[in-house]
Design an enzyme around this catalytic site. Sequence first.
Site, PDB file in Angstrom:
ATOM      1  N   GLU A 172     -36.480 -36.861 -18.283  1.00 57.51           N
ATOM      2  CA  GLU A 172     -36.595 -36.190 -16.991  1.00 57.51           C
ATOM      3  C   GLU A 172     -35.922 -36.981 -15.871  1.00 57.51           C
ATOM      4  OE1 GLU A 172     -40.150 -35.099 -19.548  1.00 57.51           O
ATOM      5  OE2 GLU A 172     -38.935 -36.890 -19.108  1.00 57.51           O
ATOM      6  N   GLU A 215     -28.522 -42.644 -27.624  1.00 58.58           N
ATOM      7  CA  GLU A 215     -27.955 -43.959 -27.337  1.00 58.58           C
ATOM      8  C   GLU A 215     -29.053 -44.999 -27.162  1.00 58.58           C
ATOM      9  OE1 GLU A 215     -24.887 -43.902 -24.342  1.00 58.58           O
ATOM     10  OE2 GLU A 215     -24.144 -41.931 -24.971  1.00 58.58           O
ATOM     11  N   THR A 279     -14.746 -44.019 -27.313  1.00 57.52           N
ATOM     12  CA  THR A 279     -13.747 -45.057 -27.078  1.00 57.52           C
ATOM     13  C   THR A 279     -13.333 -45.115 -25.609  1.00 57.52           C
ATOM     14  OG1 THR A 279     -12.223 -43.413 -28.020  1.00 57.52           O
ATOM     15  CG2 THR A 279     -12.807 -45.295 -29.399  1.00 57.52           C
ATOM     16  N   TYR A 280     -14.288 -45.496 -24.775  1.00 56.02           N
ATOM     17  CA  TYR A 280     -14.048 -45.664 -23.345  1.00 56.02           C
ATOM     18  C   TYR A 280     -15.187 -46.475 -22.758  1.00 56.02           C
ATOM     19  CZ  TYR A 280     -16.655 -41.265 -23.984  1.00 56.02           C
ATOM     20  OH  TYR A 280     -17.530 -40.289 -24.422  1.00 56.02           O
ATOM     21  N   GLU A 281     -15.090 -46.792 -21.474  1.00 55.69           N
ATOM     22  CA  GLU A 281     -16.087 -47.563 -20.724  1.00 55.69           C
ATOM     23  C   GLU A 281     -16.049 -49.061 -21.011  1.00 55.69           C
ATOM     24  OE1 GLU A 281     -18.963 -46.514 -18.059  1.00 55.69           O
ATOM     25  OE2 GLU A 281     -16.880 -45.853 -17.908  1.00 55.69           O
TER      26      GLU A 281
END
Length: 430
Positions: A172, A215, A279-281
């Site tokens: 939330e 995650e 594949t980023y960050e």
Amino acid sequence: MTIHVVKAGETVGSIAEFYGVDPARLASDNAVPASGALAVGQTLVVRFPRLVHAVQPGETLYAIADRYGTSVRSLWQNNFFLGGSTSIQAGETLVISYFDNKLGTASFNGYAYPFIASSLLDAELPYLTELTPFTYGIRSDGSLLPLEDDALLSAARQRGVRPVMHLSSLTETGQFDTERGSLILTDASVQKRLILEVQQTVLRRGYAGVDVDFEYLPGTLADAYAAFLSRLRRLLWSQGAFLWAALAPKTSADQPGLLYEGHDYAAVGAAVDAVLLMTYEWGYAYGPPMAVAPLGQVRAVLDYALTAVAPEKIFMGIPLYGYDWPLPFVQGSTRAESISNQRAIELAIQHNVAIQYDETAQAPFFHYTDAGGTIHEVWFEDARSLSARLALIAEYGFLGAGIWNLMRPFPQLWQLLASLYDIRESVPFG
């Protein structure tokens, strides 16, 4: 297709004349402002028409597609200025086909929040195979947090794009939550309710499949996560739907860190129909200035992924954004602003600075000084960097790419997709 890097003194007119193309279309395809302003080091995607058609009074887009044995979707892809609309005017010139050397066929999935501008979504959808509205979160009892996805689903279906349900461990509060993910994986009754609600939502909303993104799972739950995905896949298959899952960008099976440990590439890959490699960050809001997706780091993830997952089951992640860092960078206090690629170009033009290109990271960057005297460092994506990453799809034999995300306009990406690949059409699962 070629990628032109703007030099000092060049204009849209002079560049168009050099290549023998229409300056108005060149400007439109690359979102050059009405003033015609360009930054030194900026990229322009130049496409070369093979066959064109001058619209006659009373003609429709459907009739023109039929005349040339093509599709309206293809006409949209070849004429970005249409914006995914069927409205055309007498006297307009439509490109029927380009001189392109395709790398192959690929699927492209894009992620969008419900508040995306409808005009932007309409323009982007013709270049996608799937659209994934972000996101259905999860309550502590296993029920789904609602998502206002009506407009996205309607727009996707109108343009022949498969909608995919996104399921994440967001709570939330709008944050990924380790405890919420752990609860789903360890409490049988909560998990049962979640799976039932997912199945019902897929049927009720007409989703073609589900994309799961849990995650920050601890390594102790890696097996439970794969088992959950396998169970969900069996049940989705029974109703003709597929299952994908997102994977953190790992370079080894035992890579430490909460972001990585709960994602067993081999186990998850076996449990689902396809995976998205995030594949980023590498460059991120609270980290030091650097490319969002340095090519070397991206390749390291792809190379490891191929040891555990079949390439035809892999989407690689493509970032469609950049960051603007105020300097000096101080760990723990400096926060970069997330910006669009188009905004990055605007900043370079505004401050009259040249865009540079890091050949190792394969990414553009520049520095500017704001009105208050603060120096900034900007990293973003341009046609060169995106082309280098898109080429990896064919090189590795991947299914395609997942684009994070669709919320900010950058026409150059869509020119590249249409130039480099035959974009896979949406087809019913199975």
